[in-house]
Structure formats: structure tokens, C-alpha cells
Design a protein around this motif. Structure first.
Motif, PDB file in Angstrom:
ATOM      1  N   PHE A   5     -36.885  34.469 -29.248  1.00  0.00           N
ATOM      2  CA  PHE A   5     -36.105  35.063 -30.321  1.00  0.00           C
ATOM      3  C   PHE A   5     -34.924  34.163 -30.638  1.00  0.00           C
ATOM      4  CE2 PHE A   5     -38.376  38.683 -28.723  1.00  0.00           C
ATOM      5  CZ  PHE A   5     -38.558  39.501 -29.826  1.00  0.00           C
ATOM      6  N   LEU A   6     -34.625  34.054 -31.924  1.00  0.00           N
ATOM      7  CA  LEU A   6     -33.416  33.380 -32.395  1.00  0.00           C
ATOM      8  C   LEU A   6     -32.328  34.439 -32.462  1.00  0.00           C
ATOM      9  CD1 LEU A   6     -31.864  31.013 -33.776  1.00  0.00           C
ATOM     10  CD2 LEU A   6     -32.783  31.871 -35.950  1.00  0.00           C
ATOM     11  N   ILE A   7     -31.179  34.155 -31.844  1.00  0.00           N
ATOM     12  CA  ILE A   7     -30.045  35.074 -31.906  1.00  0.00           C
ATOM     13  C   ILE A   7     -29.133  34.589 -33.029  1.00  0.00           C
ATOM     14  CG2 ILE A   7     -28.080  36.094 -30.688  1.00  0.00           C
ATOM     15  CD1 ILE A   7     -30.846  36.879 -29.569  1.00  0.00           C
ATOM     16  N   ALA A   8     -28.859  35.488 -33.969  1.00  0.00           N
ATOM     17  CA  ALA A   8     -28.005  35.192 -35.120  1.00  0.00           C
ATOM     18  C   ALA A   8     -26.963  36.302 -35.229  1.00  0.00           C
ATOM     19  CB  ALA A   8     -28.847  35.119 -36.392  1.00  0.00           C
ATOM     20  N   HIS A   9     -26.009  36.104 -36.138  1.00  0.00           N
ATOM     21  CA  HIS A   9     -25.006  37.129 -36.406  1.00  0.00           C
ATOM     22  C   HIS A   9     -25.007  37.438 -37.893  1.00  0.00           C
ATOM     23  CE1 HIS A   9     -23.035  37.202 -32.456  1.00  0.00           C
ATOM     24  NE2 HIS A   9     -23.534  35.981 -32.381  1.00  0.00           N
ATOM     25  N   ILE A  10     -25.042  38.734 -38.186  1.00  0.00           N
ATOM     26  CA  ILE A  10     -24.972  39.226 -39.562  1.00  0.00           C
ATOM     27  C   ILE A  10     -23.950  40.348 -39.578  1.00  0.00           C
ATOM     28  CG2 ILE A  10     -26.222  40.349 -41.447  1.00  0.00           C
ATOM     29  CD1 ILE A  10     -28.824  39.127 -40.264  1.00  0.00           C
ATOM     30  N   ALA A  11     -22.946  40.233 -40.427  1.00  0.00           N
ATOM     31  CA  ALA A  11     -21.912  41.270 -40.569  1.00  0.00           C
ATOM     32  C   ALA A  11     -21.279  41.608 -39.221  1.00  0.00           C
ATOM     33  CB  ALA A  11     -22.484  42.505 -41.249  1.00  0.00           C
ATOM     34  N   GLY A  12     -21.037  40.588 -38.408  1.00  0.00           N
ATOM     35  CA  GLY A  12     -20.397  40.797 -37.126  1.00  0.00           C
ATOM     36  C   GLY A  12     -21.294  41.354 -36.036  1.00  0.00           C
ATOM     37  N   ARG A  13     -22.568  41.503 -36.314  1.00  0.00           N
ATOM     38  CA  ARG A  13     -23.508  42.075 -35.347  1.00  0.00           C
ATOM     39  C   ARG A  13     -24.507  41.005 -34.911  1.00  0.00           C
ATOM     40  NH1 ARG A  13     -26.351  47.512 -36.877  1.00  0.00           N
ATOM     41  NH2 ARG A  13     -25.980  48.322 -34.816  1.00  0.00           N
ATOM     42  N   ALA A  14     -24.723  40.917 -33.602  1.00  0.00           N
ATOM     43  CA  ALA A  14     -25.764  40.024 -33.089  1.00  0.00           C
ATOM     44  C   ALA A  14     -27.114  40.650 -33.393  1.00  0.00           C
ATOM     45  CB  ALA A  14     -25.595  39.810 -31.591  1.00  0.00           C
ATOM     46  N   VAL A  15     -28.043  39.830 -33.853  1.00  0.00           N
ATOM     47  CA  VAL A  15     -29.413  40.275 -34.119  1.00  0.00           C
ATOM     48  C   VAL A  15     -30.382  39.262 -33.515  1.00  0.00           C
ATOM     49  CG1 VAL A  15     -28.835  41.538 -36.235  1.00  0.00           C
ATOM     50  CG2 VAL A  15     -29.531  39.139 -36.381  1.00  0.00           C
ATOM     51  N   ALA A  16     -31.573  39.749 -33.194  1.00  0.00           N
ATOM     52  CA  ALA A  16     -32.625  38.896 -32.650  1.00  0.00           C
ATOM     53  C   ALA A  16     -33.750  38.807 -33.669  1.00  0.00           C
ATOM     54  CB  ALA A  16     -33.141  39.477 -31.331  1.00  0.00           C
ATOM     55  N   ILE A  17     -34.190  37.574 -33.922  1.00  0.00           N
ATOM     56  CA  ILE A  17     -35.268  37.336 -34.883  1.00  0.00           C
ATOM     57  C   ILE A  17     -36.404  36.647 -34.143  1.00  0.00           C
ATOM     58  CG2 ILE A  17     -35.909  36.203 -37.042  1.00  0.00           C
ATOM     59  CD1 ILE A  17     -32.806  36.115 -37.648  1.00  0.00           C
ATOM     60  N   GLU A  18     -37.567  37.294 -34.121  1.00  0.00           N
ATOM     61  CA  GLU A  18     -38.716  36.738 -33.413  1.00  0.00           C
ATOM     62  C   GLU A  18     -39.049  35.369 -33.992  1.00  0.00           C
ATOM     63  OE1 GLU A  18     -42.420  35.640 -32.159  1.00  0.00           O
ATOM     64  OE2 GLU A  18     -42.325  36.471 -34.168  1.00  0.00           O
ATOM     65  N   SER A  19     -39.285  34.392 -33.119  1.00  0.00           N
ATOM     66  CA  SER A  19     -39.437  33.001 -33.552  1.00  0.00           C
ATOM     67  C   SER A  19     -40.603  32.795 -34.514  1.00  0.00           C
ATOM     68  CB  SER A  19     -39.580  32.071 -32.346  1.00  0.00           C
ATOM     69  OG  SER A  19     -40.764  32.371 -31.633  1.00  0.00           O
ATOM     70  N   GLY A  20     -41.608  33.661 -34.484  1.00  0.00           N
ATOM     71  CA  GLY A  20     -42.731  33.540 -35.413  1.00  0.00           C
ATOM     72  C   GLY A  20     -42.326  33.759 -36.862  1.00  0.00           C
ATOM     73  N   GLN A  21     -41.180  34.406 -37.084  1.00  0.00           N
ATOM     74  CA  GLN A  21     -40.674  34.628 -38.440  1.00  0.00           C
ATOM     75  C   GLN A  21     -39.827  33.455 -38.933  1.00  0.00           C
ATOM     76  OE1 GLN A  21     -38.980  38.591 -39.324  1.00  0.00           O
ATOM     77  NE2 GLN A  21     -39.324  39.011 -37.153  1.00  0.00           N
ATOM     78  N   VAL A  22     -39.478  32.537 -38.035  1.00  0.00           N
ATOM     79  CA  VAL A  22     -38.532  31.466 -38.343  1.00  0.00           C
ATOM     80  C   VAL A  22     -39.271  30.153 -38.570  1.00  0.00           C
ATOM     81  CG1 VAL A  22     -36.544  30.154 -37.502  1.00  0.00           C
ATOM     82  CG2 VAL A  22     -36.758  32.590 -36.940  1.00  0.00           C
ATOM     83  N   GLU A  23     -39.167  29.638 -39.795  1.00  0.00           N
ATOM     84  CA  GLU A  23     -39.732  28.317 -40.067  1.00  0.00           C
ATOM     85  C   GLU A  23     -38.723  27.235 -39.695  1.00  0.00           C
ATOM     86  OE1 GLU A  23     -40.907  26.073 -44.040  1.00  0.00           O
ATOM     87  OE2 GLU A  23     -42.329  27.667 -43.520  1.00  0.00           O
ATOM     88  N   SER A  24     -37.448  27.480 -40.044  1.00  0.00           N
ATOM     89  CA  SER A  24     -36.377  26.548 -39.705  1.00  0.00           C
ATOM     90  C   SER A  24     -35.036  27.241 -39.929  1.00  0.00           C
ATOM     91  CB  SER A  24     -36.464  25.272 -40.559  1.00  0.00           C
ATOM     92  OG  SER A  24     -36.320  25.581 -41.933  1.00  0.00           O
ATOM     93  N   VAL A  25     -33.970  26.573 -39.518  1.00  0.00           N
ATOM     94  CA  VAL A  25     -32.618  27.027 -39.828  1.00  0.00           C
ATOM     95  C   VAL A  25     -31.920  25.879 -40.556  1.00  0.00           C
ATOM     96  CG1 VAL A  25     -32.466  28.693 -37.950  1.00  0.00           C
ATOM     97  CG2 VAL A  25     -31.748  26.364 -37.554  1.00  0.00           C
ATOM     98  N   VAL A  26     -31.151  26.219 -41.581  1.00  0.00           N
ATOM     99  CA  VAL A  26     -30.588  25.183 -42.444  1.00  0.00           C
ATOM    100  C   VAL A  26     -29.184  25.563 -42.913  1.00  0.00           C
ATOM    101  CG1 VAL A  26     -32.853  24.481 -43.336  1.00  0.00           C
ATOM    102  CG2 VAL A  26     -31.536  26.219 -44.544  1.00  0.00           C
ATOM    103  N   ASP A  27     -28.488  24.568 -43.431  1.00  0.00           N
ATOM    104  CA  ASP A  27     -27.264  24.791 -44.182  1.00  0.00           C
ATOM    105  C   ASP A  27     -27.671  24.831 -45.652  1.00  0.00           C
ATOM    106  OD1 ASP A  27     -25.333  24.780 -42.068  1.00  0.00           O
ATOM    107  OD2 ASP A  27     -25.598  22.615 -41.919  1.00  0.00           O
ATOM    108  N   ILE A  28     -27.215  25.849 -46.361  1.00  0.00           N
ATOM    109  CA  ILE A  28     -27.559  26.013 -47.773  1.00  0.00           C
ATOM    110  C   ILE A  28     -26.471  25.386 -48.624  1.00  0.00           C
ATOM    111  CG2 ILE A  28     -27.803  27.735 -49.624  1.00  0.00           C
ATOM    112  CD1 ILE A  28     -30.251  27.604 -47.919  1.00  0.00           C
ATOM    113  N   GLY A  29     -26.873  24.582 -49.595  1.00  0.00           N
ATOM    114  CA  GLY A  29     -25.934  23.968 -50.534  1.00  0.00           C
ATOM    115  C   GLY A  29     -25.734  24.854 -51.750  1.00  0.00           C
TER     116      GLY A  29
END
Length: 143
Positions: A5-29
Motif C-alpha cells: 500500500f502507498l501511504i498518502a495524506h488527503i485533507a490531513g488524514r493518512a490514507v492507504a492506497i493499494e499498489s495495484g491502483q497506482v501506476e506512478s506518483v508525480v508532481d503536477i504542473g
């Protein structure tokens, strides 16, 4: 059996995202707004020679706008399209066992629609989310 699982933060809350849903992580321009779209669609962005739909996670969850506009995103591929799901921050990838949401857990409507289980990190429960639930017009996959 544990899954990654990828651990991320949304609205101050830690969330876990199953790696099968994640293609990559990026900085958005730069994000180009698209008139007439759902409120949670911030717009379109160019990413590695392709166009992705940028999802405003706060809006998708029915939360007030973020004080600081997110620039990090989790790229996911759903039904032939790429989506950039904005997150406040990213931590790391680690193995966890996914447990079902217990009936006693009360979540606000946006989180309830997105939550698909719980993982536990050092005694702290972390909500696992289904990224599909953040994409307008799609239904979440059952956990």
C-alpha cells in the motif's frame, strides 16, 4: 496475506492506497480547466506525452477547498483513461493486511464512499481508499 500500500495524506488524514491502483506518483504542473465538467475535475494536465484528467480530491470528497493547492498526484488507470488524483503528500510503500471496515466505524459521506478497508500501522488504523470512487461517473470496486 499482506499487500503493498502507498501511504498518502488527503485533507490531513493518512490514507492507504493499494499498489495495484497506482501506476506512478508525480508532481503536477500546469492544469488547464475544462468548462462544464464535474466540480471534482480540476482540469487536464500534460504528463509524459499524454494528457491526464486531474481530480481535485477535496472536491470529490465533499470537503472544503484545500488551503494550499496540491501539486502531488497518484496516477491511476481506470477503464482506459489516466487520472491524476491529487494528494497533499506522500509517504512510502509498505506491506499491510487489509481488514474490512467494521460496522461501528462512522465516516463522513465522501470518505464512506471511498473507504474500502483499514490497514494498521504501528497500532494506528489507516483508511484504505478506492481511487475509482474519486473519479466522476465511476462506481468503486468492492473491497
Amino acid at each position: 496475506m499482506s499487500s503493498l500500500f502507498l501511504i498518502a495524506h488527503i485533507a490531513g488524514r493518512a490514507v492507504a492506497i493499494e499498489s495495484g491502483q497506482v501506476e506512478s506518483v508525480v508532481d503536477i504542473g500546469a492544469v488547464v480547466p475544462v468548462p462544464g465538467t464535474d466540480r471534482q475535475v480540476r482540469g487536464l494536465a500534460a504528463l509524459r506525452s499524454r494528457v491526464v484528467t486531474v481530480i481535485d480530491t477535496h472536491a470529490a470528497l465533499g470537503l472544503p477547498p484545500a488551503e494550499i493547492q496540491a501539486t502531488r498526484a497518484v496516477i491511476t488507470h481506470v477503464e482506459g483513461h489516466h487520472y491524476a488524483i491529487l494528494v497533499d503528500s506522500l509517504e512510502d510503500v509498505a506491506p499491510f493486511d487489509l481488514a474490512p471496515l467494521s460496522p461501528g466505524i462512522v465516516l463522513d459521506s465522501g470518505w464512506r464512499a471511498t473507504g474500502c478497508g483499514i490497514v494498521e500501522r504501528e497500532g494506528e488504523p489507516i483508511l484504505a481508499i478506492d481511487l475509482r470512487a474519486l473519479v466522476p461517473g465511476l462506481l468503486p470496486v468492492a473491497a
